[in-house]
Write an enzyme that holds these catalytic residues in place. Sequence first.
Site, PDB file in Angstrom:
ATOM      1  N   ALA A  59       0.933  -1.064   0.070  1.00  0.00           N
ATOM      2  CA  ALA A  59      -0.153   0.095  -0.056  1.00  0.00           C
ATOM      3  C   ALA A  59       0.720   1.124   0.161  1.00  0.00           C
ATOM      4  O   ALA A  59       0.374   2.409   0.061  1.00  0.00           O
ATOM      5  CB  ALA A  59      -0.791  -0.093   1.232  1.00  0.00           C
ATOM      6  N   SER A  60       1.825   1.153   0.004  1.00  0.00           N
ATOM      7  CA  SER A  60       2.861   2.507   0.029  1.00  0.00           C
ATOM      8  C   SER A  60       3.224   3.017  -1.263  1.00  0.00           C
ATOM      9  O   SER A  60       3.834   4.222  -1.117  1.00  0.00           O
ATOM     10  CB  SER A  60       4.395   1.953   0.703  1.00  0.00           C
ATOM     11  OG  SER A  60       5.088   1.124  -0.220  1.00  0.00           O
ATOM     12  N   SER A  61       3.001   2.509  -2.454  1.00  0.00           N
ATOM     13  CA  SER A  61       3.001   3.067  -3.584  1.00  0.00           C
ATOM     14  C   SER A  61       2.167   2.461  -4.751  1.00  0.00           C
ATOM     15  O   SER A  61       1.619   1.757  -4.499  1.00  0.00           O
ATOM     16  CB  SER A  61       4.655   3.208  -4.297  1.00  0.00           C
ATOM     17  OG  SER A  61       4.981   2.036  -4.672  1.00  0.00           O
ATOM     18  N   GLY A  62       1.993   3.363  -5.900  1.00  0.00           N
ATOM     19  CA  GLY A  62       1.647   2.814  -7.134  1.00  0.00           C
ATOM     20  C   GLY A  62       0.026   2.490  -6.760  1.00  0.00           C
ATOM     21  O   GLY A  62      -0.576   3.434  -6.241  1.00  0.00           O
ATOM     22  N   ILE A  63      -0.485   1.435  -7.309  1.00  0.00           N
ATOM     23  CA  ILE A  63      -1.603   1.014  -7.224  1.00  0.00           C
ATOM     24  C   ILE A  63      -2.311   0.818  -5.853  1.00  0.00           C
ATOM     25  O   ILE A  63      -3.265   1.095  -5.467  1.00  0.00           O
ATOM     26  CB  ILE A  63      -1.836  -0.514  -8.041  1.00  0.00           C
ATOM     27  CG1 ILE A  63      -1.406  -0.267  -9.545  1.00  0.00           C
ATOM     28  CG2 ILE A  63      -3.285  -1.019  -7.896  1.00  0.00           C
ATOM     29  CD1 ILE A  63      -1.232  -1.586 -10.286  1.00  0.00           C
ATOM     30  N   GLY A  64      -1.398  -0.034  -4.984  1.00  0.00           N
ATOM     31  CA  GLY A  64      -1.924  -0.127  -3.583  1.00  0.00           C
ATOM     32  C   GLY A  64      -2.196   1.271  -2.861  1.00  0.00           C
ATOM     33  O   GLY A  64      -2.849   1.333  -2.009  1.00  0.00           O
ATOM     34  N   TYR A  81       9.995 -12.632 -13.389  1.00  0.00           N
ATOM     35  CA  TYR A  81       8.431 -11.737 -13.209  1.00  0.00           C
ATOM     36  C   TYR A  81       7.468 -12.467 -13.534  1.00  0.00           C
ATOM     37  O   TYR A  81       6.369 -12.862 -12.544  1.00  0.00           O
ATOM     38  CB  TYR A  81       8.542 -10.394 -13.458  1.00  0.00           C
ATOM     39  CG  TYR A  81       7.452  -9.642 -13.250  1.00  0.00           C
ATOM     40  CD1 TYR A  81       7.077  -9.282 -11.995  1.00  0.00           C
ATOM     41  CD2 TYR A  81       6.440  -9.219 -14.332  1.00  0.00           C
ATOM     42  CE1 TYR A  81       5.870  -8.298 -11.633  1.00  0.00           C
ATOM     43  CE2 TYR A  81       5.396  -8.490 -14.041  1.00  0.00           C
ATOM     44  CZ  TYR A  81       5.118  -8.126 -12.469  1.00  0.00           C
ATOM     45  OH  TYR A  81       3.911  -7.400 -12.638  1.00  0.00           O
TER      46      TYR A  81
HETATM   47  N1  LIG Z   1       2.597  -1.258 -12.937  1.00  0.00           N
HETATM   48  C1  LIG Z   1       2.306  -2.220 -13.831  1.00  0.00           C
HETATM   49  O1  LIG Z   1       2.467  -1.959 -15.201  1.00  0.00           O
HETATM   50  C2  LIG Z   1       1.587  -3.362 -13.384  1.00  0.00           C
HETATM   51  C3  LIG Z   1       0.769  -4.328 -14.192  1.00  0.00           C
HETATM   52  C4  LIG Z   1       0.268  -5.402 -13.994  1.00  0.00           C
HETATM   53  C5  LIG Z   1       0.091  -5.750 -12.730  1.00  0.00           C
HETATM   54  N2  LIG Z   1       0.901  -5.014 -11.703  1.00  0.00           N
HETATM   55  C6  LIG Z   1       0.988  -5.430 -10.428  1.00  0.00           C
HETATM   56  O2  LIG Z   1       0.459  -4.624  -9.339  1.00  0.00           O
HETATM   57  C7  LIG Z   1       0.927  -4.649  -8.223  1.00  0.00           C
HETATM   58  C8  LIG Z   1       1.345  -3.363  -7.738  1.00  0.00           C
HETATM   59  O3  LIG Z   1       2.530  -2.865  -8.533  1.00  0.00           O
HETATM   60  P1  LIG Z   1       2.730  -1.227  -8.633  1.00  0.00           P
HETATM   61  O4  LIG Z   1       2.674  -1.123 -10.205  1.00  0.00           O
HETATM   62  O5  LIG Z   1       1.761  -0.497  -7.929  1.00  0.00           O
HETATM   63  O6  LIG Z   1       4.168  -1.172  -8.163  1.00  0.00           O
HETATM   64  P2  LIG Z   1       4.682  -0.036  -6.982  1.00  0.00           P
HETATM   65  O7  LIG Z   1       4.371   1.185  -7.230  1.00  0.00           O
HETATM   66  O8  LIG Z   1       6.373  -0.571  -7.195  1.00  0.00           O
HETATM   67  O9  LIG Z   1       4.339  -0.938  -5.700  1.00  0.00           O
HETATM   68  C9  LIG Z   1       4.534  -2.099  -5.249  1.00  0.00           C
HETATM   69  C10 LIG Z   1       4.350  -2.339  -3.827  1.00  0.00           C
HETATM   70  O10 LIG Z   1       4.468  -3.449  -3.242  1.00  0.00           O
HETATM   71  C11 LIG Z   1       5.086  -3.403  -1.982  1.00  0.00           C
HETATM   72  N3  LIG Z   1       6.177  -4.489  -1.816  1.00  0.00           N
HETATM   73  C12 LIG Z   1       7.347  -4.877  -2.584  1.00  0.00           C
HETATM   74  N4  LIG Z   1       7.977  -5.591  -2.147  1.00  0.00           N
HETATM   75  C13 LIG Z   1       7.420  -5.844  -0.963  1.00  0.00           C
HETATM   76  C14 LIG Z   1       8.105  -6.679   0.210  1.00  0.00           C
HETATM   77  N5  LIG Z   1       9.040  -7.568  -0.006  1.00  0.00           N
HETATM   78  N6  LIG Z   1       7.196  -6.680   1.369  1.00  0.00           N
HETATM   79  C15 LIG Z   1       6.475  -5.995   1.509  1.00  0.00           C
HETATM   80  N7  LIG Z   1       5.563  -4.991   0.308  1.00  0.00           N
HETATM   81  C16 LIG Z   1       6.345  -5.034  -0.656  1.00  0.00           C
HETATM   82  C17 LIG Z   1       5.785  -1.874  -2.123  1.00  0.00           C
HETATM   83  O11 LIG Z   1       6.336  -1.410  -0.751  1.00  0.00           O
HETATM   84  P3  LIG Z   1       7.603  -1.265  -0.155  1.00  0.00           P
HETATM   85  O12 LIG Z   1       8.527  -1.007  -1.265  1.00  0.00           O
HETATM   86  O13 LIG Z   1       7.417  -0.079   0.511  1.00  0.00           O
HETATM   87  O14 LIG Z   1       7.935  -2.462   0.302  1.00  0.00           O
HETATM   88  C18 LIG Z   1       4.702  -1.187  -2.953  1.00  0.00           C
HETATM   89  O15 LIG Z   1       3.829  -0.676  -1.993  1.00  0.00           O
HETATM   90  C19 LIG Z   1       1.838  -5.620  -8.366  1.00  0.00           C
HETATM   91  O16 LIG Z   1       1.804  -6.985  -7.710  1.00  0.00           O
HETATM   92  C20 LIG Z   1       2.462  -6.001  -9.795  1.00  0.00           C
HETATM   93  O17 LIG Z   1       2.893  -7.012 -10.023  1.00  0.00           O
HETATM   94  C21 LIG Z   1       1.663  -3.931 -12.112  1.00  0.00           C
END
Ligand SMILES: NC(=O)c1ccc[n+]([C@@H]2O[C@H](COP(=O)([O-])OP(=O)(O)OC[C@H]3O[C@@H](n4cnc5c(N)ncnc54)[C@H](OP(=O)(O)O)[C@@H]3O)[C@@H](O)[C@H]2O)c1
Length: 300
Positions: free
Chosen positions: A52-57, A196
């Site tokens: 929940a700290s960045s992006g979609i969450g 990935y």
């Molecule tokens: N962006 C895209 O194009 C895309 C497309 C399809 C699906 N998705 C999926 O959407 C989801 C969210 O991704 P996003 O794009 O929003 O990326 P993001 O902004 O990088 O967010 C990823 C989130 O996961 C957390 N995270 C990562 N490693 C972690 C760990 N070891 N323990 C706890 N939390 C962890 C990060 O928080 P911390 O770093 O603070 O731990 C951050 O809050 C992912 O599952 C991704 O596979 C993304």
Amino acid sequence: MKKKANNSLNPRRDITMHRYNLIESILFPPTHIIKNKLRNSLKGKTILITGASSGIGEQVAYLLGDTNSHLILVARREDKLQQIKHDIEKKSTASVSVIRADLRNKEDLETLLNFLHQLPDGLDIVISNAGHSIQRPILHSLDRFHDVTRTMNINFFAPVQLLLSVIPLLHKKQGQIINVSTINALLIPFPFWAAYQASKSAFDTWFRSAAPELNAIGITTTTIYLPLVKTPMSLPTAAYQHAPAMSAQHAAKLIGKAILLKKRNIRPWWLINGQLGSILFRGLYEKLMPKIIKKRGKSH
Ligand SMILES: NC(=O)c1ccc[n+]([C@@H]2O[C@H](COP(=O)([O-])OP(=O)(O)OC[C@H]3O[C@@H](n4cnc5c(N)ncnc54)[C@H](OP(=O)(O)O)[C@@H]3O)[C@@H](O)[C@H]2O)c1
């Protein structure tokens, strides 16, 4: 035609405010959520959001923070989670718990699970969103087996371990699990993303396999197949800079919609064409792709 997603609780103006061009408007038509319906549906509910700290969450937290619910925000960057909690609680009646956890870490995961099992009102919804992506050619990965373990740990083992533990809680509340997945899990896998894509597909398959059993005991399961989304995850990939991408706020709205509609899966309207193409043109793709890679010299 310019479109701009809006979220009243979200004070930030960053990449999540991505404005759509014409192609993106066609690929990602607007998702409407009736706020009052969402508020009524989530009143008194407890919702876990991983990553929940960045992006979609983060955007999901702001969207659901506008309801009278209890949000449990999980990620490693506690300062970011505290800021989101502050933003939400300043403007709404939602209550927010912050749990700093590296979900790949046994002790951190146990702390989170203990917290969840002691919730006085139980757990209603899990949004399994935390994830990590790695783009790296195979020939650059020969001494990097840890890329495989770290993506599997966060994208597969962590959500499986989390869900196995909370299924009884969700059963009790007849709750819902939402898996934030990727369209790539349903398409021909792309080169350069082996670790990935394998990890996301592994969880997608685990979840789809478990879903009928979970549905049979009254737990709703939803998989959201997202296209490229503009977030800190996709930002470092140069090839994606000018590719059509959904905004993180739009992706969050799809998750809100999934909560309201309780659909088994949500996917872009055009994905079926990609799936058909993945079957019909697999042979051609597998013949052409090595030539394209060789020409671009990316395997060296
Ligand atoms: N962006 C895209 O194009 C895309 C497309 C399809 C699906 N998705 C999926 O959407 C989801 C969210 O991704 P996003 O794009 O929003 O990326 P993001 O902004 O990088 O967010 C990823 C989130 O996961 C957390 N995270 C990562 N490693 C972690 C760990 N070891 N323990 C706890 N939390 C962890 C990060 O928080 P911390 O770093 O603070 O731990 C951050 O809050 C992912 O599952 C991704 O596979 C993304």
